[in-house]
Motif scaffolding. Structure first.
Motif, mmCIF file in Angstrom:
data_model
loop_
_atom_site.group_PDB
_atom_site.id
_atom_site.type_symbol
_atom_site.label_atom_id
_atom_site.label_comp_id
_atom_site.label_asym_id
_atom_site.label_seq_id
_atom_site.Cartn_x
_atom_site.Cartn_y
_atom_site.Cartn_z
ATOM 1 N N LEU A 1 0.801 -1.225 0.000
ATOM 2 C CA LEU A 1 0.000 0.000 0.000
ATOM 3 C C LEU A 1 0.836 1.278 0.000
ATOM 4 N N ASN B 1 0.634 -0.332 -4.642
ATOM 5 C CA ASN B 1 -0.824 -0.309 -4.819
ATOM 6 C C ASN B 1 -1.414 1.003 -4.302
ATOM 7 N N TYR C 1 -9.331 -10.143 3.186
ATOM 8 C CA TYR C 1 -7.877 -10.250 3.368
ATOM 9 C C TYR C 1 -7.520 -11.574 4.053
ATOM 10 N N ASP D 1 -3.379 3.015 -5.755
ATOM 11 C CA ASP D 1 -4.770 3.226 -6.177
ATOM 12 C C ASP D 1 -5.719 2.154 -5.639
ATOM 13 N N ASN D 2 -5.280 1.441 -4.630
ATOM 14 C CA ASN D 2 -6.097 0.386 -4.044
ATOM 15 C C ASN D 2 -7.319 0.988 -3.359
#
Length: 530
Positions: A219, A223, A278, A225-226
């Motif tokens: 993150l 990532n 997750y 744009d997660n």
């Protein structure tokens, strides 16, 4: 069979613990003390009508946050007060007396009852029972149900050697965080954007994920744009915001699902769905690894999640979800408080830099197990920051025995709210309370290289005021994880940067269910030469 073994083990452990405590100190009121104390009914109080009137729009308590509310109670009723229960809540006692704190904690019983999070229990048992299947986790569960769960996870999460398995992985995350800071800071001013709080949240979630999920989520850099992570951050903020209204203030949610309560449930839906996705992915990955390799790992090589799965897969799922849920905003707030404290006290920051530089000669030097054990001033800086910027208003317990608090009879079963927020910056309890003095937490070291002990004139009046991770068997299960995150994260930043914050810090935090940043975190990160 597992549940029976766990229950038997828990009863033996907690019974032994209670016996040891009773030999050291007994907070139980003697017959004489009880008879001489004033009755519960004489504790200063406020009528239900006046209490509700104060909560109405325009009333004295209407717009107060949790800390302001507790301080208003003290101003209106004194250092100990009795609040009448409304809308299904029981009466409770609020005290600002450290002696009462100790007596209350000494009478917490075998399965300490910590009130709060009733909405969480309702959600998990009534709204999403198909997911939790009677396993409520540690936040809201009480009694034997809490004891069974806690005893199952304690051997895994409270063992330093299990948490230290992630030292190198967390160090790698911190290196990535440092590079992210260099990338986003302004080339001229060297200040990070006002959105830096989100960067801290990403660092926190990434760090806790290596323990809860045995993987990184990417993150910080990869990532960016997660959308799922952004949704989780927003849902966590919403949860703590709405919990203030539901848990701290009068609410009729038990009889009528108010708009605020529905918003709280919606935030829990988002948190539950994301964290479970997750965890499900982590379970699938572990099962696939076992299938491919065909041989089970040795116990020492297993991750925290694998060890929890071996105990009970449902317990592992809920514990991993809870780590993701409670490990972001809490650690982010503590991390922010430490950065603010160091930035506003450059001489302390310089002293810390020297300690870290001796352990890490180069900026990119890796932490070893040995160096990680030898950071007394870093730990003192963290402790002092958590005194200056506490995470919450205090703690609470239901008395397991009759007790005398501030000269009043308080019968067993009574809920006692212990408000430490009013004492942490009080000179009567912390000399020079408004100064940032990590030295007050130092202890003498053995060997030739001695560190000065805390001067007597800085010692607190009571050890029961400062309990940022709680007390006893109901203390924070994630304490070791959070401490390692903070220690590694702060050490890495101080080794690479001189940290400044050139703006006012008044009202730096707002008190929701816990304290969260309330100002733009535009820190200035200046590269150090060596």
């Amino acid at each position: 069979m597992l549940k029976i073994r766990i229950r038997h083990l828990h009863i033996n452990q907690t019974t032994l613990r209670q016996q040891c405590l009773s030999r050291l100190y007994s907070g139980n009121a003697t017959k004489s003390e009880w008879q001489q104390a004033k009755p519960l009914e004489e504790i200063p109080t406020m009528s239900v009508f006046k209490l509700l009137l104060n909560y109405m729009p325009g009333g004295r308590y209407a717009k107060l946050d949790s800390t302001q509310l507790m301080l208003a109670f003290k101003e209106d009723m004194g250092p100990i007060a009795r609040l009448k229960g409304v809308f299904g809540r029981p009466d409770f006692v609020v005290t600002h007396n450290p002696q009462d704190f100790e007596i209350t904690f000494r009478n917490e019983g075998i399965w300490p009852l910590r009130p709060g999070m009733e909405s969480m229990v309702y959600y998990r048992s009534k709204i999403r029972p198909e997911i939790f299947q009677g396993i409520e986790g540690l936040m809201g569960a009480q009694g034997e149900k809490w004891g069974t769960f806690r005893t199952a996870v304690n051997p895994v999460l409270m063992q330093p050697k299990n948490v230290r398995l992630y030292l190198q992985k967390m160090s790698n995350i911190n290196e990535e965080f440092v590079e992210r800071i260099r990338h986003i800071r302004d080339p001229q001013s060297l200040e990070v954007p006002f959105t830096f709080e989100e960067e801290i949240n990403r660092w926190t979630l990434e760090s806790v994920s290596v323990v809860a999920l045995d993987r990184q989520l990417g993150l910080i850099t990869k990532n960016r744009d997660n959308l799922v992570a952004k949704q989780l951050f927003q849902a966590l903020t919403d949860f703590f915001t709405y919990s203030l209204e539901i848990e701290f203030k009068p609410s009729i949610w038990r009889y009528y699902k108010t708009p605020t309560f529905k918003k709280l449930l919606a935030s829990l839906d988002t948190i539950t769905d994301i964290t479970k996705s997750y965890v499900d992915e982590a379970f699938a990955r572990i099962e696939e690894e076992q299938r491919v390799k065909g041989v089970d790992k040795s116990e020492s090589d297993k991750s925290v999640l694998e060890k929890l799965i071996k105990i009970d897969k449902k317990i592992a799922m809920v514990m991993a979800m809870d780590m993701l849920m409670t490990g972001v905003d809490t650690t982010s707030s503590m991390f922010t408080g430490i950065l603010l404290s160091l930035a506003k006290n450059p001489e302390k920051q310089n002293k810390l830099h020297e300690e870290v530089r001796q352990l890490l000669p180069q900026k990119d030097s890796a932490f070893s197990e040995a160096s990680f054990q030898n950071m007394p001033y870093l730990r003192a800086c963290i402790k002092e920051s958590m005194r200056i910027y506490p995470l919450g208003v205090g703690n609470a317990r239901a008395l397991a025995n009759d007790a005398v608090l501030s000269g009043y009879q308080v019968p067993k079963g009574t809920i006692v709210s212990m408000i430490s927020a009013s004492l942490l910056k009080d000179n009567q309890h912390y000399p020079r309370a408004n100064e940032y003095l990590p030295e007050r937490w130092l202890r003498p070291k053995t060997g030739d290289d001695k560190v000065s002990a805390c001067p007597n004139d800085l010692k607190p009046s009571s050890n029961f005021i400062y309990l940022p991770f709680g007390f006893g068997s109901r203390s924070c299960i994630g304490r070791r994880i959070a401490e390692m995150e903070l220690e590694l994260g702060i050490a890495c930043l101080v080794r690479n940067f001189r940290i400044e914050f050139n703006y006012p810090t008044e009202n730096a935090f707002k008190s929701l269910f816990l304290n969260v940043p309330n100002i733009p975190l535009t820190f200035k990160f200046i590269d150090v030469e060596n």
